[in-house]
Design a protein around this motif. Structure first.
Motif, PDB file in Angstrom:
ATOM      1  N   ILE A   4       0.703  -1.077  -0.106  1.00 58.31           N
ATOM      2  CA  ILE A   4       0.013   0.572   0.089  1.00 58.31           C
ATOM      3  C   ILE A   4       0.684   1.111   0.184  1.00 58.31           C
ATOM      4  O   ILE A   4       0.928   2.526  -0.513  1.00 58.31           O
ATOM      5  CB  ILE A   4      -1.068   0.013   1.348  1.00 58.31           C
ATOM      6  CG1 ILE A   4      -0.275  -0.016   2.130  1.00 58.31           C
ATOM      7  CG2 ILE A   4      -2.136  -1.342   0.826  1.00 58.31           C
ATOM      8  CD1 ILE A   4      -0.789   0.390   3.482  1.00 58.31           C
ATOM      9  N   THR A   5       2.009   1.244   0.523  1.00 61.00           N
ATOM     10  CA  THR A   5       3.064   2.279   0.764  1.00 61.00           C
ATOM     11  C   THR A   5       3.728   2.319  -1.107  1.00 61.00           C
ATOM     12  O   THR A   5       4.308   3.597  -1.010  1.00 61.00           O
ATOM     13  CB  THR A   5       4.073   2.182   1.307  1.00 61.00           C
ATOM     14  OG1 THR A   5       4.701   0.738   1.385  1.00 61.00           O
ATOM     15  CG2 THR A   5       3.954   2.485   3.048  1.00 61.00           C
ATOM     16  N   ASP A   6       3.459   1.824  -1.958  1.00 59.70           N
ATOM     17  CA  ASP A   6       4.242   2.114  -2.806  1.00 59.70           C
ATOM     18  C   ASP A   6       2.633   3.180  -4.143  1.00 59.70           C
ATOM     19  O   ASP A   6       3.091   3.336  -5.308  1.00 59.70           O
ATOM     20  CB  ASP A   6       3.908   0.437  -3.935  1.00 59.70           C
ATOM     21  CG  ASP A   6       5.041  -0.408  -3.897  1.00 59.70           C
ATOM     22  OD1 ASP A   6       6.382   0.717  -3.441  1.00 59.70           O
ATOM     23  OD2 ASP A   6       4.996  -1.436  -3.505  1.00 59.70           O
ATOM     24  N   ILE A   7       1.852   3.519  -2.992  1.00 59.91           N
ATOM     25  CA  ILE A   7       0.945   4.549  -3.762  1.00 59.91           C
ATOM     26  C   ILE A   7       1.430   5.650  -3.066  1.00 59.91           C
ATOM     27  O   ILE A   7       2.052   6.012  -2.215  1.00 59.91           O
ATOM     28  CB  ILE A   7      -0.122   3.949  -3.123  1.00 59.91           C
ATOM     29  CG1 ILE A   7      -1.066   2.994  -4.006  1.00 59.91           C
ATOM     30  CG2 ILE A   7      -1.984   5.218  -3.983  1.00 59.91           C
ATOM     31  CD1 ILE A   7      -1.483   2.399  -4.957  1.00 59.91           C
ATOM     32  N   LYS A 147      -2.656  -9.961   5.568  1.00 60.28           N
ATOM     33  CA  LYS A 147      -2.929 -10.031   4.584  1.00 60.28           C
ATOM     34  C   LYS A 147      -2.675  -9.087   3.811  1.00 60.28           C
ATOM     35  O   LYS A 147      -3.382  -7.834   3.706  1.00 60.28           O
ATOM     36  CB  LYS A 147      -4.836 -10.858   4.589  1.00 60.28           C
ATOM     37  CG  LYS A 147      -4.302 -11.926   6.048  1.00 60.28           C
ATOM     38  CD  LYS A 147      -5.384 -12.108   5.846  1.00 60.28           C
ATOM     39  CE  LYS A 147      -6.471 -13.586   6.381  1.00 60.28           C
ATOM     40  NZ  LYS A 147      -5.278 -13.392   7.953  1.00 60.28           N
ATOM     41  N   ILE A 148      -1.822  -9.243   2.734  1.00 60.31           N
ATOM     42  CA  ILE A 148      -1.944  -8.023   1.477  1.00 60.31           C
ATOM     43  C   ILE A 148      -2.142  -8.522  -0.122  1.00 60.31           C
ATOM     44  O   ILE A 148      -1.604  -9.258  -0.018  1.00 60.31           O
ATOM     45  CB  ILE A 148      -0.492  -7.573   1.695  1.00 60.31           C
ATOM     46  CG1 ILE A 148       0.489  -8.878   1.510  1.00 60.31           C
ATOM     47  CG2 ILE A 148      -0.771  -6.845   3.018  1.00 60.31           C
ATOM     48  CD1 ILE A 148       2.259  -8.193   1.275  1.00 60.31           C
ATOM     49  N   ALA A 149      -2.405  -7.659  -1.032  1.00 59.07           N
ATOM     50  CA  ALA A 149      -2.623  -8.250  -2.045  1.00 59.07           C
ATOM     51  C   ALA A 149      -2.190  -7.445  -3.267  1.00 59.07           C
ATOM     52  O   ALA A 149      -2.702  -5.974  -2.625  1.00 59.07           O
ATOM     53  CB  ALA A 149      -3.974  -8.614  -2.455  1.00 59.07           C
ATOM     54  N   SER A 150      -1.908  -7.258  -4.375  1.00 56.09           N
ATOM     55  CA  SER A 150      -2.240  -6.423  -5.391  1.00 56.09           C
ATOM     56  C   SER A 150      -1.836  -5.986  -6.514  1.00 56.09           C
ATOM     57  O   SER A 150      -1.474  -7.748  -6.827  1.00 56.09           O
ATOM     58  CB  SER A 150      -0.221  -4.971  -4.801  1.00 56.09           C
ATOM     59  OG  SER A 150       0.642  -6.515  -5.213  1.00 56.09           O
ATOM     60  N   CYS A 151      -1.839  -5.023  -7.651  1.00 53.06           N
ATOM     61  CA  CYS A 151      -1.372  -6.120  -9.097  1.00 53.06           C
ATOM     62  C   CYS A 151      -1.248  -4.283  -9.578  1.00 53.06           C
ATOM     63  O   CYS A 151      -1.340  -3.589  -8.642  1.00 53.06           O
ATOM     64  CB  CYS A 151      -3.166  -6.537 -10.136  1.00 53.06           C
ATOM     65  SG  CYS A 151      -4.597  -5.136 -10.152  1.00 53.06           S
ATOM     66  N   LYS A 157      -1.816   1.050 -10.271  1.00 50.14           N
ATOM     67  CA  LYS A 157      -1.696   0.103  -8.869  1.00 50.14           C
ATOM     68  C   LYS A 157      -2.886   0.226  -8.208  1.00 50.14           C
ATOM     69  O   LYS A 157      -3.748   1.236  -7.786  1.00 50.14           O
ATOM     70  CB  LYS A 157      -0.112   0.640  -8.271  1.00 50.14           C
ATOM     71  CG  LYS A 157       0.692   1.439  -8.709  1.00 50.14           C
ATOM     72  CD  LYS A 157       2.017   2.147  -7.839  1.00 50.14           C
ATOM     73  CE  LYS A 157       3.865   2.411  -8.896  1.00 50.14           C
ATOM     74  NZ  LYS A 157       4.204   2.948  -7.996  1.00 50.14           N
ATOM     75  N   ILE A 158      -2.825  -0.875  -7.713  1.00 51.98           N
ATOM     76  CA  ILE A 158      -4.163  -1.863  -6.720  1.00 51.98           C
ATOM     77  C   ILE A 158      -3.320  -2.309  -5.777  1.00 51.98           C
ATOM     78  O   ILE A 158      -2.503  -3.073  -6.030  1.00 51.98           O
ATOM     79  CB  ILE A 158      -5.003  -2.207  -7.456  1.00 51.98           C
ATOM     80  CG1 ILE A 158      -5.517  -1.722  -8.605  1.00 51.98           C
ATOM     81  CG2 ILE A 158      -6.317  -2.269  -6.598  1.00 51.98           C
ATOM     82  CD1 ILE A 158      -6.491  -1.863  -9.585  1.00 51.98           C
ATOM     83  N   PHE A 180      -6.197   0.773  -2.195  1.00 59.23           N
ATOM     84  CA  PHE A 180      -5.804   2.167  -2.021  1.00 59.23           C
ATOM     85  C   PHE A 180      -5.224   1.634  -3.830  1.00 59.23           C
ATOM     86  O   PHE A 180      -4.843   0.899  -4.173  1.00 59.23           O
ATOM     87  CB  PHE A 180      -4.618   2.437  -0.980  1.00 59.23           C
ATOM     88  CG  PHE A 180      -4.693   2.191  -0.141  1.00 59.23           C
ATOM     89  CD1 PHE A 180      -5.587   3.762   0.264  1.00 59.23           C
ATOM     90  CD2 PHE A 180      -4.670   1.559   1.133  1.00 59.23           C
ATOM     91  CE1 PHE A 180      -5.744   3.592   1.835  1.00 59.23           C
ATOM     92  CE2 PHE A 180      -5.055   1.500   2.554  1.00 59.23           C
ATOM     93  CZ  PHE A 180      -5.319   2.427   2.759  1.00 59.23           C
ATOM     94  N   THR A 181      -5.773   3.159  -4.500  1.00 57.52           N
ATOM     95  CA  THR A 181      -5.522   3.092  -5.715  1.00 57.52           C
ATOM     96  C   THR A 181      -4.543   4.474  -6.417  1.00 57.52           C
ATOM     97  O   THR A 181      -5.524   5.344  -5.908  1.00 57.52           O
ATOM     98  CB  THR A 181      -5.743   2.646  -6.775  1.00 57.52           C
ATOM     99  OG1 THR A 181      -6.031   2.677  -8.360  1.00 57.52           O
ATOM    100  CG2 THR A 181      -7.792   3.438  -6.375  1.00 57.52           C
ATOM    101  N   ASN A 182      -3.655   4.292  -7.470  1.00 62.83           N
ATOM    102  CA  ASN A 182      -3.632   5.908  -7.655  1.00 62.83           C
ATOM    103  C   ASN A 182      -4.383   5.779  -8.996  1.00 62.83           C
ATOM    104  O   ASN A 182      -4.034   7.299  -9.562  1.00 62.83           O
ATOM    105  CB  ASN A 182      -1.744   5.364  -7.805  1.00 62.83           C
ATOM    106  CG  ASN A 182      -1.811   4.593  -9.401  1.00 62.83           C
ATOM    107  OD1 ASN A 182      -2.515   3.893  -9.846  1.00 62.83           O
ATOM    108  ND2 ASN A 182      -0.492   5.093 -10.245  1.00 62.83           N
TER     109      ASN A 182
END
Length: 387
Positions: A4-7, A147-151, A157-158, A180-182
């Protein structure tokens, strides 16, 4: 793997002390939410739903160990006080802060503890992977892992984090999830896509048939990346389903993941309804725990699920281990049992995921649901929850 910190511009932190935790996310953006359908809606749910009506937030504060549920007017005051703590530091309106709680029901929050720990958490805010994991761990209760997930889709980014292991049932979201998403979408557009994503993810899981008083999913968009709505929805669905499957894999005391897929129902909603009924059945769940291919229990559930059924159905078992298919065994064909229970039992004993595929041969509707087995350990965990 994204966190989430990559947002961009998102900062977070969290702490966990025994059963109690506190987490904070600073994130400016459009927001949408989906909330519990339980009649006893916890104060943080009531407050957050009111705060996000204008479609914008600047921060989230979450505590674990105490649900702040069934706590009356004092519970509302405490939820608002949590929002005030973060709003004061961000120099923003209280109505731009979301709050969530999870844990034991019916106990007032220890606000002295929360206020003292908030200072520590806020001072430690950051944007690293470690900060993201600290937040994920801070919101856990009986979870055995964060629990984390992304794509990432076309530069969009989500990334999401959730907690949940028990009191999980398909009636909205059935846990806490923060995504979170950009992407650049209005709050109304976010609400539309989130509702659809939840339908095919969090609403397809069941651990124990109980829906919490505190269930909440929030989706925050910072608005930096343009992407088509259809592509965004597919990405969001994948993240939500990933998180949902992690929840059932971590079901309290679970030893196996259970998936039920219904094909060729009269329509999609009937397929979804039937699949949810089967994964929610304690008799089916205990049979999976005991590696007992008692397909009669599945047939019985379909009969009371309130959907159109067909006696000439097919029923197939698939066993998976570490994501690899071990074997497929047909149990019922054209409504007739094939006597393959012995082989099916061996497959179930070797599997960590058990899938039942049911072909109703009525139409084009298809749907699925995820759950887990019901073990002795589930009883132990929940019998000792408040001790």
């Amino acid at each position: 793997m994204l966190y989430i910190t990559d947002i961009n511009r998102l900062r977070c932190n969290g702490i966990k002390v025994g059963k109690n935790g506190l987490g904070v996310v600073v994130c400016s953006g459009n927001v949408a939410g989906v909330f519990t359908q339980n009649a006893f809606r916890a104060p943080p749910v009531v407050v957050t739903e009111e705060h996000i009506k204008k479609g914008w937030i600047e921060g989230i504060i979450v505590n674990s160990g105490n649900a702040n549920a069934f706590t009356g007017k004092q519970g509302i005051r405490n939820a608002k006080r949590m929002c005030e703590l973060l709003a004061r530091e961000l120099k923003t309106d209280v109505e731009r802060i979301a709050v969530a709680s999870t844990g034991v029901i019916g106990v007032q929050l220890d606000m002295d503890w929360i206020e003292s720990k908030f200072v520590e958490v806020y001072k430690g805010l950051g944007s690293s992977k470690d900060h993201a994991m600290a937040f994920a761990k801070s919101i856990m209760t009986t979870d055995s892992f964060p629990k984390i997930a992304s794509c990432e889709v076309d530069g969009c980014k989500i990334a999401g984090v959730c907690k949940g292991a028990g009191m999980i049932h398909p009636n909205m979201a059935t846990m806490l999830a923060f995504i979170f998403t950009n992407a650049d979408f209005s709050s109304e557009e976010l609400k539309e896509t989130l509702k659809t994503a939840v339908k095919y993810s969090f609403n397809t899981i069941s651990v124990d048939g109980d829906t919490s008083t505190n269930d909440m999913v929030l989706l925050v968009a910072t608005g930096e990346s343009r992407i088509g709505k259809d592509k965004f929805l597919e990405g969001l669905k994948s993240v939500c389903l990933n998180l949902a499957k992690q929840i059932v894999r971590d079901g309290e005391g679970a030893t196996k993941v259970l998936k039920v897929e219904i094909l060729n129902a009269r329509e999609e909603d009937q397929a979804l309804k039937g699949a949810r009924a089967v994964v929610s059945s304690n008799l089916v769940k205990t049979a999976v725990f005991g590696c007992d291919p008692n397909w009669g229990r599945i047939i019985a559930v379909l009969g009371y699920a309130g959907i159109e059924v067909n006696e000439e159905l097919d029923l197939t078992l698939r066993g998976y281990r570490n994501g690899e298919l071990l074997r497929e065994v047909r149990l019922v064909e054209n409504g007739v049992g094939l006597g393959n229970e012995g082989v099916a039992r061996m497959v179930m004993e070797s599997a960590d995921e058990v899938h039942f595929v049911i072909d109703l041969k009525l139409g084009n509707g298809k749907g699925y649901a995820y759950g887990c087995d019901l073990s002795y350990e589930y009883v132990r965990i929940n019998s000792e929850y408040t001790s």
